[in-house]
Write a protein that holds these residues in place. Structure first.
Motif, PDB file in Angstrom:
ATOM      1  N   LEU A   5       0.854  -1.188   0.000  1.00  0.00           N
ATOM      2  CA  LEU A   5       0.000   0.000   0.000  1.00  0.00           C
ATOM      3  C   LEU A   5       0.888   1.234   0.000  1.00  0.00           C
ATOM      4  N   CYS A  43       3.522  -1.113   3.835  1.00  0.00           N
ATOM      5  CA  CYS A  43       3.058   0.259   3.609  1.00  0.00           C
ATOM      6  C   CYS A  43       4.225   1.233   3.494  1.00  0.00           C
ATOM      7  N   ASP A  85      -2.866   4.886  -2.969  1.00  0.00           N
ATOM      8  CA  ASP A  85      -3.898   5.821  -2.511  1.00  0.00           C
ATOM      9  C   ASP A  85      -3.476   7.220  -2.936  1.00  0.00           C
TER      10      ASP A  85
END
Length: 201
Positions: A5, A43, A85
């Protein structure tokens, strides 16, 4: 499946808090950053590289340089999926990502209100122009249910994202309610899908 992510919203990185991660990435012998990991997800975020309360006041080349660093100077290992994102809109971050790496598809997330849908439509059109398939739309904060009387209120309007999906010929991939449990678990770094998998939220 191995999932990574990347928080590319460099102006307001929120992934560290929502994924309950703090600290600075370690460096590999090849001087690459190791992503931090929680809930089985690797992440990476600007939030790991700057002070939590420090604003990022960058434009243009600095933004593109930061995105390039997050993409190229991280030891992601062998991933099946890298989810990126991005901030709302159609700015430097979106263009930099779409021009630097092959993207399998984009998912547009929006509340049902007209003002948000303007940005959502521009985002979908931008990805189409740079030849990134738009996989579909997600309607966020779609309905609020009173925890006491169970009455449902469409605070941000009803079905705005569904109407946009029809206009653009896209699918609706999900519908997320405005729910106190979702807000609380995100703020506490224990996403509702992990902490309360059986919850209606």
């Amino acid at each position: 499946k191995e999932v990574g992510l990347l928080d590319a919203d460099i102006y307001g990185p929120s992934i560290p808090k929502m994924m309950n991660l703090k600290g600075n990435p370690e460096l590999t012998p090849k001087n690459l950053m190791r992503p931090l990991k929680n809930y089985g997800i690797a992440c990476m975020s600007m939030g790991f590289l700057i002070e939590e309360t420090s604003p990022v006041v960058w434009r243009g080349l600095m933004v593109m340089s930061a995105i390039e660093k997050l993409l190229r100077q991280v030891d992601w290992g062998q991933l099946d999926y890298l989810v990126i994102d991005m901030p709302p809109g159609t700015g430097d971050v979106q263009l930099s990502v779409s021009q630097n790496i092959p993207i399998a598809g984009a998912v547009i997330i929006s509340t049902p209100q007209d003002v948000a849908l303007l940005d959502a439509r521009k985002g979908a059109e931008m990805f189409r122009k740079v030849h990134v398939p738009v996989l579909g739309l997600v309607q966020n904060m779609s309905v609020f249910q009173c925890p006491k009387c169970k009455h449902e209120t469409h605070i941000f309007g009803a079905d705005g994202v569904r109407d946009l999906a029809k206009t653009l010929g896209l699918d609706i991939l999900g519908d997320i309610p405005l729910h106190v449990n979702i807000r609380e678990t995100c703020d506490s770094g224990q996403p509702v899908v992990i902490s309360q998998p059986q919850s209606d939220a």
